[in-house]
Design a protein around this motif. Sequence first.
Motif, PDB file in Angstrom:
ATOM      1  N   LEU A  82      -3.629   1.725   3.010  1.00  0.00           N
ATOM      2  CA  LEU A  82      -2.948   1.726   4.296  1.00  0.00           C
ATOM      3  C   LEU A  82      -3.915   1.343   5.412  1.00  0.00           C
ATOM      4  O   LEU A  82      -5.097   1.728   5.395  1.00  0.00           O
ATOM      5  CB  LEU A  82      -2.335   3.099   4.589  1.00  0.00           C
ATOM      6  N   GLU A 126      -7.191   5.270   0.611  1.00  0.00           N
ATOM      7  CA  GLU A 126      -7.480   4.818  -0.749  1.00  0.00           C
ATOM      8  C   GLU A 126      -6.359   3.924  -1.287  1.00  0.00           C
ATOM      9  O   GLU A 126      -6.615   2.977  -2.039  1.00  0.00           O
ATOM     10  CB  GLU A 126      -7.668   6.026  -1.676  1.00  0.00           C
ATOM     11  N   ALA A 127      -5.113   4.192  -0.883  1.00  0.00           N
ATOM     12  CA  ALA A 127      -3.988   3.366  -1.313  1.00  0.00           C
ATOM     13  C   ALA A 127      -3.953   2.027  -0.587  1.00  0.00           C
ATOM     14  O   ALA A 127      -3.192   1.137  -0.979  1.00  0.00           O
ATOM     15  CB  ALA A 127      -2.667   4.114  -1.087  1.00  0.00           C
ATOM     16  N   ARG A 182       2.068   1.837  -3.481  1.00  0.00           N
ATOM     17  CA  ARG A 182       0.971   2.374  -4.301  1.00  0.00           C
ATOM     18  C   ARG A 182       0.756   3.858  -4.018  1.00  0.00           C
ATOM     19  O   ARG A 182       0.470   4.643  -4.933  1.00  0.00           O
ATOM     20  CB  ARG A 182      -0.324   1.595  -4.041  1.00  0.00           C
ATOM     21  N   LEU A 183       0.896   4.246  -2.765  1.00  0.00           N
ATOM     22  CA  LEU A 183       0.741   5.653  -2.400  1.00  0.00           C
ATOM     23  C   LEU A 183       1.822   6.498  -3.079  1.00  0.00           C
ATOM     24  O   LEU A 183       1.526   7.582  -3.612  1.00  0.00           O
ATOM     25  CB  LEU A 183       0.823   5.799  -0.876  1.00  0.00           C
ATOM     26  N   CYS A 236       1.130   9.453  -5.848  1.00  0.00           N
ATOM     27  CA  CYS A 236       1.441  10.847  -5.500  1.00  0.00           C
ATOM     28  C   CYS A 236       2.738  11.356  -6.112  1.00  0.00           C
ATOM     29  O   CYS A 236       2.980  12.566  -6.124  1.00  0.00           O
ATOM     30  CB  CYS A 236       1.495  11.003  -3.979  1.00  0.00           C
ATOM     31  N   ALA A 288      -6.262   9.906   0.972  1.00  0.00           N
ATOM     32  CA  ALA A 288      -5.410   9.273  -0.034  1.00  0.00           C
ATOM     33  C   ALA A 288      -4.691   8.063   0.555  1.00  0.00           C
ATOM     34  O   ALA A 288      -4.491   7.062  -0.148  1.00  0.00           O
ATOM     35  CB  ALA A 288      -4.387  10.282  -0.565  1.00  0.00           C
ATOM     36  N   TRP A 289      -4.330   8.138   1.819  1.00  0.00           N
ATOM     37  CA  TRP A 289      -3.642   7.012   2.460  1.00  0.00           C
ATOM     38  C   TRP A 289      -4.570   5.796   2.499  1.00  0.00           C
ATOM     39  O   TRP A 289      -4.150   4.685   2.195  1.00  0.00           O
ATOM     40  CB  TRP A 289      -3.215   7.386   3.876  1.00  0.00           C
ATOM     41  N   ALA A 292       3.045  12.449  -0.961  1.00  0.00           N
ATOM     42  CA  ALA A 292       2.243  11.374  -0.384  1.00  0.00           C
ATOM     43  C   ALA A 292       1.761  11.745   1.015  1.00  0.00           C
ATOM     44  O   ALA A 292       0.598  11.507   1.379  1.00  0.00           O
ATOM     45  CB  ALA A 292       3.050  10.075  -0.343  1.00  0.00           C
ATOM     46  N   PRO A 330       0.813  -1.222   0.000  1.00  0.00           N
ATOM     47  CA  PRO A 330       0.000   0.000   0.000  1.00  0.00           C
ATOM     48  C   PRO A 330       0.849   1.277   0.000  1.00  0.00           C
ATOM     49  O   PRO A 330       0.475   2.261  -0.655  1.00  0.00           O
ATOM     50  CB  PRO A 330      -0.809  -0.119   1.294  1.00  0.00           C
ATOM     51  N   ARG A 331       1.980   1.260   0.702  1.00  0.00           N
ATOM     52  CA  ARG A 331       2.829   2.453   0.715  1.00  0.00           C
ATOM     53  C   ARG A 331       3.501   2.662  -0.639  1.00  0.00           C
ATOM     54  O   ARG A 331       3.700   3.810  -1.069  1.00  0.00           O
ATOM     55  CB  ARG A 331       3.858   2.345   1.842  1.00  0.00           C
TER      56      ARG A 331
END
Length: 375
Positions: free
Chosen positions: A47, A44-45, A23-24, A28, A41-42, A34, A20-21
């Motif tokens: 996290l 949504e990615a 993807r973030l 971004c 946004a976190w 990010a 997930p990080r």
Amino acid sequence: MTEDDLALLRLVAAGGRSGPRRRLLDACGGPASALAAGPPAWREAGLSALQVQALRTAAPPAHACDWLAQRRRRLLGWHDPDYPALLRRIASPPLALFVAGDVDLLWHPCVAIVGTRAPTAGGREHARGFTHALVRAGLGICSGLAAGIDTVAHTGALAAGGATVAVLGCGIDQPYPAANAGLLDEIAAQGAVVSEHLPGTRARREHFPARNRIIAGLSLGTLVVEAAQRSGALITARLAADAGREVFALPGSIRNPMARGCHRLIRDGATLIEAPGEIVAALAPVAQALADALRSRLAAPIERVEGVVADVADTPLPDDPDYQRLWSAIGHDPSPMDQLLERSGLTTAVASSMLLLMELDGRVVQAHGRYSRKS
């Protein structure tokens, strides 16, 4: 340190799953952006709630900031164009790498040499001999700084004037085993030391299989010299195979318990190896793919060659003026880096990247830190 460095430290310290990080960062474009994107946004990615809470409240770890402030230290994130191309292709690439030493070595074509912590005299001799031969062929050596075969591989590469990369299963400032503290410093000075863990992180048993995936991921192929039936070296070999890399194993006596792991690998499809040249020949096409990735990274208009052992005498030089200046500065007699910088007027970063590319193209040879045109 930059704003991105501080933000990336916070992302690393948040812990949890790295996917997930990553993807973030992809969404971004960088760590600072990010963090600025905020909790929506976190989430949504992907996290987790714990990761979101950590990013909301935690400051960059002070010990890691102090470590990064020293020279020849680097935090290399997933978003960075210098993140090694080979490592991007494994199933679970690390979010970031702490690097002490020469970060460009993470793009150097390497072979992982791994094996038991209790090798026989013959195993040590084989590890040393293969290391020296592979270094002479222009390949670097990657291993895990463990006692036994890992230590022989690292020390052999340094003694031969070659490149070596040590990957740790703890913080980059935590020598493990403690007996290899001096070797760790030597590799940081002459090669590169790598860890995905924050500085100060103690060695834990569960870290080492994850460490092994980085060793396999940074390398074109993995050579297992001696290994018991249950061995961390076999984990590295399996991870290398899972990543689509070549796996090589040295056969041994049926009476040697440290040969049984290698025999098992051979039965399972690893390539039986008797001479270093067999490894060089097998890896030439893979090294070409790495050279292509490096060309993209440098955006240099360099002609394709067929393999690392190709004859490039008739291949035209690129039109890039920096490349031309550096090529003119390199003679047939070995010259140290500082002399090449003085002759060409280039920075260390630019010259190092171009010299690595020239090595991959077979134009230049390097020994003991000195460069010359290939005869």
